[in-house]
Design an enzyme around this catalytic site. Sequence first.
Site, mmCIF file in Angstrom:
data_model
loop_
_atom_site.group_PDB
_atom_site.id
_atom_site.type_symbol
_atom_site.label_atom_id
_atom_site.label_comp_id
_atom_site.label_asym_id
_atom_site.label_seq_id
_atom_site.Cartn_x
_atom_site.Cartn_y
_atom_site.Cartn_z
ATOM 1 N N SER A 165 56.066 51.273 41.479
ATOM 2 C CA SER A 165 54.953 49.922 41.024
ATOM 3 C C SER A 165 54.958 49.686 39.601
ATOM 4 O O SER A 165 54.406 48.927 39.059
ATOM 5 C CB SER A 165 53.646 50.226 41.505
ATOM 6 O OG SER A 165 53.488 50.185 42.943
ATOM 7 N N LYS A 184 55.796 46.271 38.538
ATOM 8 C CA LYS A 184 54.946 44.984 38.631
ATOM 9 C C LYS A 184 54.801 44.607 37.291
ATOM 10 O O LYS A 184 54.378 43.473 36.894
ATOM 11 C CB LYS A 184 53.614 45.586 39.165
ATOM 12 C CG LYS A 184 53.484 45.694 40.758
ATOM 13 C CD LYS A 184 52.270 46.214 41.161
ATOM 14 C CE LYS A 184 52.080 46.229 42.759
ATOM 15 N NZ LYS A 184 53.222 47.534 43.290
ATOM 16 N N SER A 194 47.207 47.823 41.708
ATOM 17 C CA SER A 194 48.558 48.109 42.278
ATOM 18 C C SER A 194 48.712 47.495 43.337
ATOM 19 O O SER A 194 49.501 47.790 44.404
ATOM 20 C CB SER A 194 49.000 49.343 42.193
ATOM 21 O OG SER A 194 50.319 49.578 42.122
#
Length: 474
Positions: free
Chosen positions: A123, A126, A308
């Site tokens: 993640s 991102k 997230s």
Amino acid sequence: MATGARVVGTTMLVLVLGLGGYVAADAYDVAPGFVTLDPVPAEAAPFPSAPAAAAPPDVVPALGDLDEQVPEPASDPVATLVDKLANDSRLGKNGATGVVVADQLTGEVIAERRSTAPREPASTAKLVTAVAALGTLDATTTLTTSVVRGSGDQVVLVGGGDMMLAPDAGDAAVVNGRAGLGDLARAAAKQLKLVGLTTVTLRVDDTLFTGPRTSPGWDEGDLNMGYVAPVTALAVKIAATKEGVPYPPRSADPTIAAAKIFAQRLTEAGITVTGDPARAAAPAGATVLANVSSAPLPELVHFFLEDSDNTITEVVSRVVALDQRLPASFEGGTQAVLRAVTRLGVDTKDAVLADASGLAEGSLLTPLTLLDLVELVVDPAHPELRSIAAGMPIGGLTGTLGDRYLSSDARGLVRAKTGSLSGVKGLAGTVVDDNGRQLVFVVLVKHEKETGPFGPRQAIDEFVTNLHACGCTG
């Protein structure tokens, strides 16, 4: 002559007496004038202040200016910490670690290990979508959901990308639920009644997004566990079918689920809906009956960074794609965000994104690419990106770092984007060292899945805590 003198004298006497009478009248406020017998009024009191009024305090920025006089850490002590992490037994026997630490003020790399090798980012990817969105799109951008007239008795619910619609009234104080389907239905019902249309058939248009709704790189378990929802142009509360849990079950078809709720709200507003909602494209140039808008783009980015959230990251990547006139799909979104950050000066030579959220297997980023992204968001030359730095999770306090660093001296001094997949752990952000110098760091770890998530996470957090405590000036 005597007669003329008497006339003049008499006239003067009349004038004097008349003037004296007027002055007297003025003095007694019978006639207008400046003369008065009233006592002289007291001096006016100063203008009153509100009881609670006070001078406003100086505004303290979320991310304050850095003190250039604070000594920069030396390379050798930081390199020692990097080597210690790379050899930490908690990463497993075959742990492969990429690390880079840089000084925020100068941008210079202090220490690194395998920082140019592409690794799965989880993640932390991102950050690419966050920087692409706020670095290229207007901060006032919102996602609009509309109702338009169709043919005959049809009305069409048109998705504009908002997957965080409230099922009834919207709430201006939240991001997930800012715009409400109930508000939209009531506004549309009012317009329909004005033209005498009280029975309609409902169609829903979600053609803004194209391609598959789920990535081929997502495991079936990711959907079953609620880690992500099918990505569509509209949904209620990120397609959650249950409230109050971190990863709720998601609707298999968020568009139709939202349309059914909208039909219910229309009915409650006095409009009869015949049949079941079905997909259909809205006519070109159709009359707009009503619309509602999401929270502005920076709030959407803050939301997906702190929590997230995979689904909203994918949505925002499609908004970037549309801005570049690319398909609003997985392929278009990943291409668009990489193109956007490249234009901002990020080195993406070895970058590969299987999706925008980092959930799918197959994405590759180097620690240096992530370092470029973090350095951009803390660069005063890019104020449009500062909300990313301020919006990243804070160690021991917020988001996905809320349950970490609880007993660390670095609590509250770490701002970073987390990354976690089976066999992959990552962290990219900033930390303030013991001297008050702010450091930028990236850690990407590939470890044996059997090792489990907790050991590698503890090793990374200990490394960042040691960076904070180091001082490392020689």
